[in-house]
Structure formats: structure tokens, C-alpha cells
Design an enzyme around this catalytic site. Sequence first.
Site, PDB file in Angstrom:
ATOM      1  N   GLY A  40      -0.481  19.327  -1.712  1.00 33.70           N
ATOM      2  CA  GLY A  40       0.875  18.597  -1.124  1.00 33.70           C
ATOM      3  C   GLY A  40       0.465  18.616   0.350  1.00 33.70           C
ATOM      4  O   GLY A  40       1.066  17.846   1.114  1.00 33.70           O
ATOM      5  N   ASN A  69       2.423  16.661  -9.723  1.00 34.63           N
ATOM      6  CA  ASN A  69       2.125  16.580  -8.497  1.00 34.63           C
ATOM      7  C   ASN A  69       2.604  15.634  -7.732  1.00 34.63           C
ATOM      8  O   ASN A  69       3.039  15.458  -6.550  1.00 34.63           O
ATOM      9  CB  ASN A  69       0.488  16.305  -8.456  1.00 34.63           C
ATOM     10  CG  ASN A  69      -0.304  17.329  -9.019  1.00 34.63           C
ATOM     11  OD1 ASN A  69      -1.577  17.158  -9.381  1.00 34.63           O
ATOM     12  ND2 ASN A  69      -0.044  18.722  -8.718  1.00 34.63           N
ATOM     13  N   LEU A  70       3.224  14.519  -8.617  1.00 35.08           N
ATOM     14  CA  LEU A  70       3.873  13.362  -7.987  1.00 35.08           C
ATOM     15  C   LEU A  70       5.009  13.629  -6.968  1.00 35.08           C
ATOM     16  O   LEU A  70       5.207  12.517  -6.330  1.00 35.08           O
ATOM     17  CB  LEU A  70       3.735  12.218  -8.839  1.00 35.08           C
ATOM     18  CG  LEU A  70       2.488  12.024  -9.924  1.00 35.08           C
ATOM     19  CD1 LEU A  70       2.973  10.698 -10.665  1.00 35.08           C
ATOM     20  CD2 LEU A  70       1.396  11.674  -9.047  1.00 35.08           C
ATOM     21  N   ASP A 133      -4.003  27.260  -2.047  1.00 31.77           N
ATOM     22  CA  ASP A 133      -2.802  27.868  -2.564  1.00 31.77           C
ATOM     23  C   ASP A 133      -2.969  29.309  -3.119  1.00 31.77           C
ATOM     24  O   ASP A 133      -2.195  29.976  -3.799  1.00 31.77           O
ATOM     25  CB  ASP A 133      -2.432  27.011  -3.823  1.00 31.77           C
ATOM     26  CG  ASP A 133      -3.393  27.172  -4.980  1.00 31.77           C
ATOM     27  OD1 ASP A 133      -4.440  27.582  -4.789  1.00 31.77           O
ATOM     28  OD2 ASP A 133      -3.128  26.355  -6.031  1.00 31.77           O
ATOM     29  N   CYS A 176      -7.332  35.983  14.218  1.00 32.13           N
ATOM     30  CA  CYS A 176      -8.012  34.961  13.201  1.00 32.13           C
ATOM     31  C   CYS A 176      -6.677  35.002  11.991  1.00 32.13           C
ATOM     32  O   CYS A 176      -5.543  35.772  12.114  1.00 32.13           O
ATOM     33  CB  CYS A 176      -9.217  35.498  12.474  1.00 32.13           C
ATOM     34  SG  CYS A 176      -9.246  36.944  11.455  1.00 32.13           S
ATOM     35  N   CYS A 179      -6.278  38.681  10.687  1.00 31.03           N
ATOM     36  CA  CYS A 179      -5.465  39.337  11.660  1.00 31.03           C
ATOM     37  C   CYS A 179      -3.804  39.312  11.205  1.00 31.03           C
ATOM     38  O   CYS A 179      -3.232  40.279  11.073  1.00 31.03           O
ATOM     39  CB  CYS A 179      -5.529  39.004  12.865  1.00 31.03           C
ATOM     40  SG  CYS A 179      -7.053  39.339  13.940  1.00 31.03           S
ATOM     41  N   CYS A 193       4.123  27.304  -6.773  1.00 31.20           N
ATOM     42  CA  CYS A 193       5.197  26.516  -6.781  1.00 31.20           C
ATOM     43  C   CYS A 193       5.761  26.296  -8.147  1.00 31.20           C
ATOM     44  O   CYS A 193       6.860  25.474  -8.200  1.00 31.20           O
ATOM     45  CB  CYS A 193       4.990  25.325  -5.784  1.00 31.20           C
ATOM     46  SG  CYS A 193       3.632  24.047  -6.580  1.00 31.20           S
ATOM     47  N   CYS A 250      -9.905  44.169  12.858  1.00 29.16           N
ATOM     48  CA  CYS A 250     -10.001  42.997  11.714  1.00 29.16           C
ATOM     49  C   CYS A 250     -11.452  43.175  11.513  1.00 29.16           C
ATOM     50  O   CYS A 250     -12.209  43.049  12.559  1.00 29.16           O
ATOM     51  CB  CYS A 250      -9.652  41.810  12.347  1.00 29.16           C
ATOM     52  SG  CYS A 250      -9.773  40.307  11.363  1.00 29.16           S
ATOM     53  N   CYS A 253     -13.005  39.325  12.840  1.00 29.41           N
ATOM     54  CA  CYS A 253     -12.968  38.947  14.202  1.00 29.41           C
ATOM     55  C   CYS A 253     -12.979  40.043  15.305  1.00 29.41           C
ATOM     56  O   CYS A 253     -13.144  39.719  16.599  1.00 29.41           O
ATOM     57  CB  CYS A 253     -11.786  38.003  14.415  1.00 29.41           C
ATOM     58  SG  CYS A 253     -10.287  38.723  14.877  1.00 29.41           S
TER      59      CYS A 253
END
Length: 259
Positions: A40, A69-70, A133, A176, A179, A193, A250, A253
Site C-alpha cells: 500500500g 490488495n486492489l 508490515d 533512529c 529509538c 490490516c 539505543c 545508534c
Amino acid sequence: MELTDKQLDRYARHIVLKDIGGVGQKKILDAHILIIGAGGIGCPAIQYLAAAGIGALTIVDDDVVSLSNLQRQVLFSENDVGKSKVEVAKSAAQHINPDVIINPINQRLTEVGFVEDVAAFFAPFDAIIDGSDNYQTRLLVSDLSVAHRVPLISAAIGQFQGQLGTFRGWEADKPCYRCFVGDALDPDDCDDCSEVGVLGAMVGLMGSFAAMEVIRVVTGFGQDPAGKLQLFDGLAPTMRSINLPKDPYCKSCATPLQT
């Protein structure tokens, strides 16, 4: 590299923007963008980046097109059901702009042995769009973004809400993505979804916004959004921005001085 007459005509509406101009359009034409997920968020991002004249797109996704999906993945049609998303996306993007180089990778980024030389793989990219996802992929993409110093545009949606952030976690004052979300103890714990639903137009909005942020990274127009999260509420509708702190602990980073 000088713009050809055809390019001057095709990209004229960019070129007349004083914050992009001919110099900015040349940067767009030279850019190579990595897109994680041809779903998406990836679909509208691919469309607008191809139309903008991005030099090359590498698209990573191992899924095939399904009928469900469409409703939101606008690169695909019923004739594409059962086909590889990255291959259909390549054809659609080159139909929009045949000058854009498309490198489809029909594989998951999280698969063992995705690439033999990770550093060499990430070296050409000017920015990454992550529209995946699940947290396992998102955290891996974030860690690779930090390790190889490639700006990350991370976009996510759910039902009527969307969020987007630009991350440069290797910089001392910038967070990042890790974080922001922490270590995500359950890496697969993302809203599905298919269970909670999603408004198709909201997905289009976030994917288009991600494409705009890529162009911002490449050309430098406007204000720097890194370190902020953009939140969209489609029910209200409202948009707001919040500042994200850098996590001094973190594991991706934080610098030795911070830990």
C-alpha cells in the site's frame, strides 16, 4: 550532466520551483532509492518517484498480488492477481517513465543470505523507504540505515491513521527508528490490516508523502524533518508533528559516550 530538451519539458514543473530547479532535478535523476515493500505504501511511492524522474529504484518484496490488495495497492489490477508484486511494479513504473531503472528483488530482506555483501548492497542508495508490515523487518531496516548511513523514511498506516518519519540515527542529535519503537519484544506484533481494516486513500496519502520526503532528502528543499514524527488522523481530519528523542541506550545508534 546537462538536462536534455525532453527532460526540460518533462520535469518543467519541478525545474520552475526555486527550491528544486535544474540542479535539484539533476540530483533526482542521479538518485537511487531502496523501497522495502511494494504494498500500500510502496505503490504510490513508486508511482510518484518514477514520475519525478528518480534515476533508479530497487524494490524488495516477496509477495504476489491478491484480489484484496486492489482496494489500496494502486499499481495492480485484476489481471495481475497471482503475479510477483515486484515484477508488476517494475512494468508499471517503466510504463510511467521508461527512463527510470527498476531493480526488482523478489525476496524478503529478513531472509538469511539476502545479499552476500551488505555494505556493497547499501552503498548506492541515497534513501530508503520502509513500508513493510512487521517490526522484524522495520527494525532490521532501521539498523541497516544507521550502519550504512542511509536516510530512512519510515511510513506506517492502520485503519484511518498514518505516521511518517525521516530518520538519520547515526547523527549525534538524531534518533533512529529503534529509538522510537524500542526493541519490539514481539517482532511480529503489528496490526494486520486484514483484521482491523485500512482506508485505501490513507495508504495513498502516506505513500505519496513518503515519496515527497525522498525528494526532500535528495534535493534538500524545505525544512529538515529528521527527528520528528508526522501523525495523520483521517477521522478528524488533523495532522500534527511530535519531536522524537534520541535514546541514549539505543543498541543501534547510541555512541560509546552516550552509553
